[in-house]
Motif scaffolding. Structure first.
Motif, short mmCIF file in Angstrom:
data_model
loop_
_atom_site.label_atom_id
_atom_site.label_comp_id
_atom_site.label_asym_id
_atom_site.label_seq_id
_atom_site.Cartn_x
_atom_site.Cartn_y
_atom_site.Cartn_z
N ASN A 148 58.56 4.92 -109.60
CA ASN A 148 58.96 3.51 -109.66
C ASN A 148 59.32 3.13 -111.09
O ASN A 148 58.63 3.48 -112.03
CB ASN A 148 57.80 2.62 -109.20
CG ASN A 148 57.54 2.78 -107.72
OD1 ASN A 148 58.30 2.28 -106.90
ND2 ASN A 148 56.48 3.50 -107.37
N GLU A 155 55.75 9.84 -103.64
CA GLU A 155 55.99 8.73 -104.56
C GLU A 155 54.78 8.60 -105.48
O GLU A 155 53.64 8.62 -105.03
CB GLU A 155 56.19 7.42 -103.78
CG GLU A 155 56.33 6.22 -104.71
CD GLU A 155 56.57 4.90 -103.97
OE1 GLU A 155 56.49 4.88 -102.73
OE2 GLU A 155 56.83 3.90 -104.66
N ASP A 181 64.46 0.46 -103.68
CA ASP A 181 63.16 0.17 -103.08
C ASP A 181 63.21 -1.17 -102.37
O ASP A 181 64.06 -2.00 -102.69
CB ASP A 181 62.13 0.09 -104.23
CG ASP A 181 60.73 0.47 -103.78
OD1 ASP A 181 60.52 0.65 -102.57
OD2 ASP A 181 59.85 0.58 -104.65
N GLU A 237 62.97 4.88 -108.32
CA GLU A 237 63.04 3.77 -107.37
C GLU A 237 63.21 2.48 -108.14
O GLU A 237 62.38 2.14 -108.98
CB GLU A 237 61.76 3.70 -106.53
CG GLU A 237 61.60 4.88 -105.60
CD GLU A 237 60.46 4.67 -104.58
OE1 GLU A 237 59.87 3.57 -104.55
OE2 GLU A 237 60.18 5.63 -103.84
N LYS A 250 65.43 2.54 -99.33
CA LYS A 250 64.06 2.62 -98.85
C LYS A 250 63.79 1.34 -98.06
O LYS A 250 63.77 0.25 -98.64
CB LYS A 250 63.13 2.74 -100.06
CG LYS A 250 61.85 3.40 -99.73
CD LYS A 250 61.10 3.86 -100.97
CE LYS A 250 59.81 4.53 -100.54
NZ LYS A 250 58.95 4.84 -101.68
CA CA Z 1 58.32 2.23 -104.58
#
Ligand code: CA
Ligand code: C2E
Ligand code: CA
Length: 753
Positions: free
Chosen positions: A588, A529, A650, A620, A671
């Motif tokens: 993200n 990530e 997320d 995400e 997630k």
């Molecule tokens: Ca994240």
């Protein structure tokens, strides 16, 4: 007009020649029709009618007797067929009013009336009038015979063959219709919120599947601590309404109770002469059973359809239970059962819109030195203490007060100013709390906001209360502070940081780090990530939790986000060049970015320019974002998925509510929020939120990854729960690109060994 039908039970004396037919009493059939084959004879020669009924009348075909419907011209047949249903075979004379009246009628039956199932046998007196081969094919004619050819035996064989073929067509048709209905029923059910609604929906859908008004009850098997299970009625329909919401025992209804118990014990459906019991195996949740009265035995084909339906519904019920739990977890604090921060914001929004706004005050109640108490006396003791504080706030401030727990040791109290004021609240802490025979003295600090003076949303009110609380704490312990508009310090601080962030971005003080994601079984890295970092010139790191909101607020996130995206894409390409091919890069994306009209273009450009393969890129998005503006988001996600990029939700588990919505979003992975991973302890297994998310992911066919895994025990438990992937300090901290390259080549292999 009633069709002239040869009666099955012969009672009148005007048709003596057919008296043999009463050997076949009518029996109820599976689909609401009598258990007979209906054969229509269309012929202008009355003799043909009587010879045919005489020839076929007393014979059973496929275990059912025949019933005849008579028409004496093509015109009469047309009229009859408009209203007749369930005719299996038509014996049709070709030559009637005109030479080809029969063939016109065939066309009318197939094309206008759209009766495709009925089998048609053409007969003609004159051998010269054979229809063209095309007509036989186009109109799906089963057979063509001259009347002289049709001896009794031949006629019997021809009609039997036609009935067999009709039966097959109907079976295929029925199961196709049934499967369609199941698909429809399942989608219908997913839109219902809550287990009870879902259960009621299930009863209705079963009724629809069987073509009857549902009469029945759906129960869930509860297992209280004493081990003996109970049957709670979740939904009822028709004549079972009196059983609503009760615990079903032998006393209420021995027959139903026994049947339900039997199905639960055998773990399958039961089909009685006048009832069915359907069993829904709960995988993650409890078992469900439904009892339904039916007017007759359910046919084989319907039984098979019900089995398919049951396994579909079992998954559905599971999901609904999971979602209900998760919903609960998203809005209520599990320890104190009080509303949590998310729920409090909703309550505040309502209060700000409501009539009591001017009298209302919000107060945050922060327990002083709670962390020390917790460390000194243990977490279990700390938990009991929090529960005791929650109880005292709730019972002693008076009615119509909302108490919420919005952080570890921070409560919020909302209500009229006569009750919610520093004197009253702090007064509650003058007495000690007695836990396990131990007396503990606590004190608290308050940050208050008068809603009447507040402009803005519930979330803003909470922020203001927080600013007031910080002020109270910085000035003196065990004190309080009311927010006032002049307290602009916090706001000024935000503006200062915004300028600093812009400068930092311009001067390359920002960089991206990568935190590996691990396959829990092989312990090998499968991706990373990308996380943004800001280091100020004096060496200090500023947490993204602080500066990302400011970047979003100021719009800087658009440029910043694009830069992160391109940087991460380039890093992916580099990693691939270094031989790491099966590697995913998660990026993200904030809500503000996502909403930007050019987001999609920006994404495509980043992919094109860097050459990063989209199938190795994942975006995400946070769960709270996923819940806003559903239609817009669904459309956006559809477009994004077309680029080949995948989507993860997320912080899953922290704030969604709708299953049907979740299903409509084209997402690939969930997630699990760090908070739920932290919560995992060996003892709390069975009911952990992480476990529910894993199960939900499995049911919905989504991949699941756990974040914030810090110790080996959490990793072990997650793996045993079936969570395939994880990310966290246990495996690796976020690291620079260079460090990641090294780590992938060396350390990662050691970790796997
Ligand atoms: Ca994240
Ligand atoms: P997030 O997306 O939930 O990222 C995971 C956070 O958990 C990261 O914090 C990571 O360093 C931290 N973390 C990972 N493993 C562990 C662990 O085992 N224990 C603990 N205690 N923490 C762990 P970080 O880097 O401070 O990021 C915070 C948040 O800032 C992120 O949460 C994300 O929402 C946001 N953020 C970071 N980078 C970006 C970005 O490039 N764009 C956007 N829009 N948001 C970003
Ligand atoms: Ca997260």
């Amino acid at each position: 007009m009633a069709p002239p039908v040869t009666p099955l039970e012969q009672s009148t004396d005007d048709q003596d020649d057919l008296v043999f037919l009463d050997e076949h009493p009518a029996a109820p059939g599976p689909a609401g029709t009598r258990n007979v084959w209906r054969v229509m004879i269309i012929d202008d020669d009355e003799d043909v009618h009587s010879t045919t009924t005489f020839a076929l009348g007393n014979l059973d075909m496929q275990h059912r007797p025949l019933e005849f419907v008579h028409a004496y011209s093509a015109g009469q047949a047309r009229e009859l067929l408009k209203h007749e249903s369930e005719i299996a075979v038509i014996l049709l004379d070709v030559v009637m009013e005109q030479d080809d009246a029969g063939l016109h009628l065939v066309r009318y039956i197939r094309e206008t009336l759209k009766l495709h199932d009925v089998r048609i046998i053409l007969r003609t007196g004159q051998p010269g009038y054979a229809p063209e081969i095309d007509a036989i094919r186009d109109f799906d004619i089963n057979d063509y015979k001259t009347k002289s050819e049709l001896t009794r035996i031949k006629l019997f064989t021809t009609v039997t063959a036609a009935i067999r073929s009709y039966e097959q067509i109907r079976k295929i048709e029925d199961s196709r219709r049934g499967l369609n209905q199941i698909v429809h029923a399942s989608t219908q059910l997913m839109t219902l919120h809550g287990v009870q609604n879902f259960a009621a929906g299930v009863l209705t859908q079963i009724g629809d599947l069987l073509g009857l008004d549902a009469n029945g009850a759906l129960c869930v098997q509860e297992c209280p601590d004493d081990g003996c299970h109970e049957l709670m009625v979740m939904a009822t329909a028709g004549t079972f309404r009196h059983l609503d919401n009760i615990t079903l025992t032998v006393r209420e209804d021995p027959r139903i109770h026994a049947a339900l118990e039997q199905a639960l014990a055998q773990r399958n459906n039961l089909y009685g002469p006048d009832y069915v019991v359907l069993y829904f195996a709960g995988k993650a949740s409890r078992d469900f059973v439904a009892f339904l009265d039916v007017p007759r035995t359910v046919s084989d084909i319907d039984q098979r359809l019900l089995e398919v339906f049951c396994s579909n519904v079992a998954v559905g019920l599971d999901n609904v239970e999971l979602v209900t739990h998760l919903h609960n977890a998203a809005f209520y604090d599990q320890l104190s059962k009080l509303p949590n921060r998310t729920r409090l914001i909703e309550i505040l929004d309502d209060a700000l819109d409501g009539p009591a706004r001017d009298e209302a005050t919000l107060s945050l109640v922060d327990l002083d030195h709670f962390a020390e108490t917790n460390d000194a006396l243990g977490h279990q003791f700390g938990d009991l203490l929090l529960v005791a504080v929650a109880a005292r706030l709730q019972t002693e401030l008076g009615e119509h007060i909302t108490v919420a727990r919005i952080g570890g040791d921070i409560f919020a109290v909302l209500g009229g100013s006569e009750q919610v004021n520093p004197g009253n609240i702090l007064g509650l802490f003058q007495r000690g709390f007695s836990i396990d025979g131990q007396e503990v003295q606590l004190s608290a600090t308050l940050g208050l906001v008068r809603l009447g003076e507040h402009e803005g949303s519930g979330a803003d009110a909470l922020k203001d209360a927080d600013i007031a609380l910080k002020r109270a704490k910085s000035q003196q312990r065990a004190g309080h502070f009311y927010f006032s508009r002049s307290m602009g310090v916090e706001i000024r601080e935000r503006v200062r940081m915004m300028h600093a962030l812009r400068t930092a971005f311009g001067q390359n003080q920002l960089f991206v780090v990568y935190q590996p994601q691990i396959d829990l079984v092989t312990r090998r890295p499968v991706g990373a990530e990308a996380l943004l970092r800001w280091q100020t010139p004096d060496g200090k790191f500023i947490s993204p939790d602080r500066f990302i909101p400011i970047a979003e607020y100021s719009g800087l996130i658009i440029d910043l986000g694009e830069w992160v995206m391109r940087t991460a894409c380039r890093e992916l390409v580099d990693l691939r060049a270094a031989g790491h091919h099966n590697f995913m890069m998660s990026i993200n994306v904030s809500q503000v970015q996502f909403r930007h009209p050019l987001f999609l273009e920006m994404l495509k450009r980043a992919l094109d320019d860097t050459g990063a393969p989209p199938e190795h890129i994942e975006l995400e998005i946070t769960e709270s974002m996923a819940m806003e503006e559903p239609d817009l988001l669904i459309k956006m996600l559809g477009q994004i998925k077309q680029t080949g990029v995948s989507i993860a939700i997320d912080d899953f588990g922290t704030g969604f509510s709708s299953l049907s919505y979740l299903q409509r979003l084209q997402i690939d992975r969930l997630k699990i929020d760090r908070a739920f991973v932290t919560e995992i302890t060996g003892s709390a297994r069975g009911s952990s939120i992480a476990e529910m998310v894993i199960q939900l992911g499995r049911n919905l066919g989504l991949a699941v990854i756990a974040e914030g895994v810090e110790d080996e025990r959490q990793a072990q438990i997650l793996q045993s729960l079936g969570c395939p992937l994880a990310q966290g300090f246990l495996f690796a901290r976020p690291m620079t690109a260079t460090a990641l390259n090294g780590w992938l080549s060396n350390d990662a292999l050691e970790g796997a060994a």
